[in-house]
Scaffold this motif. Structure first.
Motif, PDB file in Angstrom:
ATOM      1  N   ARG A  59      -5.454   3.294   8.236  1.00  0.00           N
ATOM      2  CA  ARG A  59      -5.645   3.781   6.864  1.00  0.00           C
ATOM      3  C   ARG A  59      -4.810   5.041   6.616  1.00  0.00           C
ATOM      4  O   ARG A  59      -4.243   5.214   5.528  1.00  0.00           O
ATOM      5  CB  ARG A  59      -7.126   4.060   6.603  1.00  0.00           C
ATOM      6  N   LYS A  60      -4.735   5.922   7.603  1.00  0.00           N
ATOM      7  CA  LYS A  60      -3.939   7.144   7.450  1.00  0.00           C
ATOM      8  C   LYS A  60      -2.475   6.809   7.189  1.00  0.00           C
ATOM      9  O   LYS A  60      -1.832   7.406   6.310  1.00  0.00           O
ATOM     10  CB  LYS A  60      -4.048   8.002   8.717  1.00  0.00           C
ATOM     11  N   CYS A  61      -1.940   5.863   7.958  1.00  0.00           N
ATOM     12  CA  CYS A  61      -0.531   5.482   7.793  1.00  0.00           C
ATOM     13  C   CYS A  61      -0.309   4.741   6.478  1.00  0.00           C
ATOM     14  O   CYS A  61       0.709   4.947   5.803  1.00  0.00           O
ATOM     15  CB  CYS A  61      -0.071   4.645   8.978  1.00  0.00           C
ATOM     16  N   LEU A  62      -1.260   3.888   6.092  1.00  0.00           N
ATOM     17  CA  LEU A  62      -1.145   3.195   4.811  1.00  0.00           C
ATOM     18  C   LEU A  62      -1.143   4.178   3.645  1.00  0.00           C
ATOM     19  O   LEU A  62      -0.432   3.989   2.660  1.00  0.00           O
ATOM     20  CB  LEU A  62      -2.287   2.189   4.643  1.00  0.00           C
ATOM     21  N   ASN A  63      -1.933   5.227   3.771  1.00  0.00           N
ATOM     22  CA  ASN A  63      -2.001   6.228   2.701  1.00  0.00           C
ATOM     23  C   ASN A  63      -0.671   6.950   2.497  1.00  0.00           C
ATOM     24  O   ASN A  63      -0.365   7.398   1.392  1.00  0.00           O
ATOM     25  CB  ASN A  63      -3.093   7.258   3.002  1.00  0.00           C
ATOM     26  N   LEU A  64       0.119   7.060   3.563  1.00  0.00           N
ATOM     27  CA  LEU A  64       1.381   7.813   3.488  1.00  0.00           C
ATOM     28  C   LEU A  64       2.585   6.958   3.110  1.00  0.00           C
ATOM     29  O   LEU A  64       3.640   7.492   2.778  1.00  0.00           O
ATOM     30  CB  LEU A  64       1.658   8.493   4.833  1.00  0.00           C
ATOM     31  N   CYS A  65       2.444   5.637   3.169  1.00  0.00           N
ATOM     32  CA  CYS A  65       3.610   4.771   2.944  1.00  0.00           C
ATOM     33  C   CYS A  65       3.647   4.223   1.526  1.00  0.00           C
ATOM     34  O   CYS A  65       2.661   4.249   0.791  1.00  0.00           O
ATOM     35  CB  CYS A  65       3.628   3.634   3.963  1.00  0.00           C
ATOM     36  N   ASN A  66       4.821   3.707   1.157  1.00  0.00           N
ATOM     37  CA  ASN A  66       4.990   2.992  -0.107  1.00  0.00           C
ATOM     38  C   ASN A  66       4.989   1.482   0.106  1.00  0.00           C
ATOM     39  O   ASN A  66       4.652   0.725  -0.807  1.00  0.00           O
ATOM     40  CB  ASN A  66       6.326   3.369  -0.762  1.00  0.00           C
ATOM     41  N   LEU A  67       5.405   1.086   1.297  1.00  0.00           N
ATOM     42  CA  LEU A  67       5.570  -0.336   1.600  1.00  0.00           C
ATOM     43  C   LEU A  67       5.148  -0.575   3.039  1.00  0.00           C
ATOM     44  O   LEU A  67       5.485   0.212   3.918  1.00  0.00           O
ATOM     45  CB  LEU A  67       7.036  -0.727   1.389  1.00  0.00           C
ATOM     46  N   VAL A  68       4.415  -1.654   3.269  1.00  0.00           N
ATOM     47  CA  VAL A  68       4.052  -2.043   4.637  1.00  0.00           C
ATOM     48  C   VAL A  68       4.601  -3.435   4.899  1.00  0.00           C
ATOM     49  O   VAL A  68       4.528  -4.315   4.045  1.00  0.00           O
ATOM     50  CB  VAL A  68       2.520  -1.987   4.864  1.00  0.00           C
ATOM     51  N   ILE A  69       5.208  -3.613   6.070  1.00  0.00           N
ATOM     52  CA  ILE A  69       5.786  -4.911   6.423  1.00  0.00           C
ATOM     53  C   ILE A  69       5.264  -5.348   7.787  1.00  0.00           C
ATOM     54  O   ILE A  69       5.218  -4.551   8.733  1.00  0.00           O
ATOM     55  CB  ILE A  69       7.330  -4.864   6.401  1.00  0.00           C
ATOM     56  N   LEU A  70       4.828  -6.607   7.873  1.00  0.00           N
ATOM     57  CA  LEU A  70       4.273  -7.167   9.110  1.00  0.00           C
ATOM     58  C   LEU A  70       4.636  -8.640   9.186  1.00  0.00           C
ATOM     59  O   LEU A  70       4.868  -9.292   8.162  1.00  0.00           O
ATOM     60  CB  LEU A  70       2.747  -7.053   9.156  1.00  0.00           C
ATOM     61  N   ASN A  71       4.623  -9.182  10.420  1.00  0.00           N
ATOM     62  CA  ASN A  71       4.731 -10.633  10.517  1.00  0.00           C
ATOM     63  C   ASN A  71       3.318 -11.223  10.360  1.00  0.00           C
ATOM     64  O   ASN A  71       2.331 -10.489  10.264  1.00  0.00           O
ATOM     65  CB  ASN A  71       5.423 -11.085  11.809  1.00  0.00           C
ATOM     66  N   GLU A  72       3.204 -12.537  10.338  1.00  0.00           N
ATOM     67  CA  GLU A  72       1.915 -13.160  10.019  1.00  0.00           C
ATOM     68  C   GLU A  72       0.835 -12.859  11.053  1.00  0.00           C
ATOM     69  O   GLU A  72      -0.347 -12.731  10.708  1.00  0.00           O
ATOM     70  CB  GLU A  72       2.078 -14.669   9.849  1.00  0.00           C
ATOM     71  N   PHE A  73       1.215 -12.675  12.332  1.00  0.00           N
ATOM     72  CA  PHE A  73       0.232 -12.361  13.369  1.00  0.00           C
ATOM     73  C   PHE A  73      -0.210 -10.907  13.264  1.00  0.00           C
ATOM     74  O   PHE A  73      -1.393 -10.585  13.439  1.00  0.00           O
ATOM     75  CB  PHE A  73       0.833 -12.655  14.749  1.00  0.00           C
ATOM     76  N   GLU A  74       0.735 -10.028  12.965  1.00  0.00           N
ATOM     77  CA  GLU A  74       0.405  -8.613  12.771  1.00  0.00           C
ATOM     78  C   GLU A  74      -0.467  -8.439  11.537  1.00  0.00           C
ATOM     79  O   GLU A  74      -1.369  -7.597  11.509  1.00  0.00           O
ATOM     80  CB  GLU A  74       1.700  -7.797  12.631  1.00  0.00           C
ATOM     81  N   TYR A  75      -0.234  -9.256  10.518  1.00  0.00           N
ATOM     82  CA  TYR A  75      -1.018  -9.205   9.288  1.00  0.00           C
ATOM     83  C   TYR A  75      -2.483  -9.564   9.568  1.00  0.00           C
ATOM     84  O   TYR A  75      -3.398  -8.886   9.104  1.00  0.00           O
ATOM     85  CB  TYR A  75      -0.433 -10.158   8.254  1.00  0.00           C
ATOM     86  N   ILE A  76      -2.675 -10.624  10.337  1.00  0.00           N
ATOM     87  CA  ILE A  76      -4.037 -11.048  10.690  1.00  0.00           C
ATOM     88  C   ILE A  76      -4.747  -9.945  11.471  1.00  0.00           C
ATOM     89  O   ILE A  76      -5.908  -9.615  11.209  1.00  0.00           O
ATOM     90  CB  ILE A  76      -4.000 -12.359  11.510  1.00  0.00           C
ATOM     91  N   TYR A  77      -4.025  -9.348  12.420  1.00  0.00           N
ATOM     92  CA  TYR A  77      -4.611  -8.296  13.245  1.00  0.00           C
ATOM     93  C   TYR A  77      -4.954  -7.082  12.387  1.00  0.00           C
ATOM     94  O   TYR A  77      -6.030  -6.487  12.515  1.00  0.00           O
ATOM     95  CB  TYR A  77      -3.649  -7.898  14.367  1.00  0.00           C
ATOM     96  N   ALA A  78      -4.044  -6.695  11.500  1.00  0.00           N
ATOM     97  CA  ALA A  78      -4.279  -5.531  10.639  1.00  0.00           C
ATOM     98  C   ALA A  78      -5.502  -5.749   9.754  1.00  0.00           C
ATOM     99  O   ALA A  78      -6.305  -4.829   9.543  1.00  0.00           O
ATOM    100  CB  ALA A  78      -3.047  -5.263   9.782  1.00  0.00           C
ATOM    101  N   SER A  79      -5.663  -6.964   9.237  1.00  0.00           N
ATOM    102  CA  SER A  79      -6.819  -7.274   8.402  1.00  0.00           C
ATOM    103  C   SER A  79      -8.117  -7.161   9.191  1.00  0.00           C
ATOM    104  O   SER A  79      -9.138  -6.694   8.680  1.00  0.00           O
ATOM    105  CB  SER A  79      -6.669  -8.675   7.801  1.00  0.00           C
ATOM    106  N   LYS A  80      -8.069  -7.569  10.455  1.00  0.00           N
ATOM    107  CA  LYS A  80      -9.247  -7.429  11.313  1.00  0.00           C
ATOM    108  C   LYS A  80      -9.591  -5.962  11.545  1.00  0.00           C
ATOM    109  O   LYS A  80     -10.756  -5.569  11.525  1.00  0.00           O
ATOM    110  CB  LYS A  80      -9.013  -8.128  12.662  1.00  0.00           C
ATOM    111  N   VAL A  81      -8.562  -5.149  11.787  1.00  0.00           N
ATOM    112  CA  VAL A  81      -8.782  -3.714  12.014  1.00  0.00           C
ATOM    113  C   VAL A  81      -9.390  -3.064  10.774  1.00  0.00           C
ATOM    114  O   VAL A  81     -10.322  -2.258  10.863  1.00  0.00           O
ATOM    115  CB  VAL A  81      -7.456  -3.015  12.390  1.00  0.00           C
ATOM    116  N   LEU A  82      -8.883  -3.437   9.594  1.00  0.00           N
ATOM    117  CA  LEU A  82      -9.371  -2.849   8.347  1.00  0.00           C
ATOM    118  C   LEU A  82     -10.724  -3.403   7.934  1.00  0.00           C
ATOM    119  O   LEU A  82     -11.439  -2.792   7.141  1.00  0.00           O
ATOM    120  CB  LEU A  82      -8.363  -3.103   7.221  1.00  0.00           C
ATOM    121  N   GLY A  83     -11.080  -4.584   8.466  1.00  0.00           N
ATOM    122  CA  GLY A  83     -12.355  -5.200   8.120  1.00  0.00           C
ATOM    123  C   GLY A  83     -12.316  -5.978   6.822  1.00  0.00           C
ATOM    124  O   GLY A  83     -13.346  -6.417   6.310  1.00  0.00           O
TER     125      GLY A  83
END
Length: 281
Positions: A164-188
């Motif tokens: 969340r800290k890094c998302l707050n500081l960025c304008n754009l986030v880029i991930l592949n589909e596996f990283e996206y799934i993992y990030a969603s799990k981390v964020l809940g």
């Protein structure tokens, strides 16, 4: 394009061993290489060992990459071992000198004016602590720059707090589909839903299914560009990122920039190793 405004890449420089052959690699170095061959003269900030100083350094400099690196003379540069090739995953990562990245301040290598002159910065595959630290340092001096958050292979080390800290500081986030799934799990929660009411842009790369952009609550699908011959997919995402940043830096729309990324990615996979391809618009 304002050539006085620079591009910064923050992340690892690595020696890759793929199918028992050593290649130049590392997420940030791969992105920098792609931008370098396009003539952008990107700045690469990283931590390396004594073995970087000879051929690898010359290789990047010859491809128009400006180096700002911390040199650990007691250790080797980071190593990545992919014994079977990217199409049959079995890999090992040794950070070696890259362990120093969290303790290094950008102010040791950049003046206030240097940082103010950067218009795009991508933070790729570093530890959560170092990514947040360097994003925060950078944003202090470059308030109008576009910041891209690319957690990459370090995704598994992120807690909800740091993501969340890094998302707050960025304008754009880029991930592949596996990283996206993992990030969603981390964020809940699904990350696109998490960012739906913000002005942040999400790009999800999906390999042979192309990529998808979420901007202003709208989805844009980017098709793949077919390769003549797929040799190795290692670094394909990094080539995509290089094309994306180059396009945005040149004033292209987000869709146009992603299409440049897709073209570069398709060229990268035709070679064994991440910094062998050549590309011209």
């Amino acid at each position: 394009m304002n050539k006085k405004r620079k591009i910064l890449i923050v992340g690892p420089i690595v020696f890759d061993t793929i199918k028992n052959k050593e290649h130049y690699g590392g997420t940030a170095a791969n992105i920098a290489y792609g931008l370098g061959i396009l003539g952008a003269k990107p700045i690469l900030f990283s931590a390396v060992g004594h073995d970087f100083l000879d051929s690898y350094r010359k290789h990047l400099e010859n491809n128009k990459v400006v180096l700002k690196v911390h040199i650990d003379k007691r250790n080797k540069t980071a190593r990545y071992y992919d014994f079977l090739g990217s199409l049959k995953k079995q890999n090992v990562w040794h950070p070696n000198a890259h362990k120093n990245i969290t303790n290094i301040s950008m102010q040791e290598f950049f003046s206030k004016k240097d940082l103010e002159n950067i218009s795009f910065a991508i933070f790729s595959s570093n530890t959560p602590q170092s990514t947040f630290k360097h994003m925060k340092e950078f944003k202090k001096y470059s308030k109008n720059a576009i910041i891209i958050f690319d957690p990459g292979t370090m995704k598994k080390y992120y807690t909800k707090k740091y993501f969340r800290k890094c998302l707050n500081l960025c304008n754009l986030v880029i991930l592949n589909e596996f990283e996206y799934i993992y990030a969603s799990k981390v964020l809940g929660v699904d990350m696109k839903k998490f960012l739906f009411n913000t002005k942040k842009i999400v790009i999800e790369t999906k390999g042979d299914k192309g990529s998808e952009v979420l901007q202003n609550k709208k989805k844009i699908k980017i098709p793949i560009v077919r390769s003549k011959n797929i040799v190795d997919t290692t670094g394909a995402g990094d080539a995509y990122r290089a094309g994306l940043v180059f396009g945005l830096w040149n004033g292209k729309t987000l869709e146009e920039a992603c299409k440049i990324g897709a073209r570069m990615s398709s060229k990268n996979v035709e070679f064994l190793g991440c910094q062998k391809y050549k590309f011209s618009l």
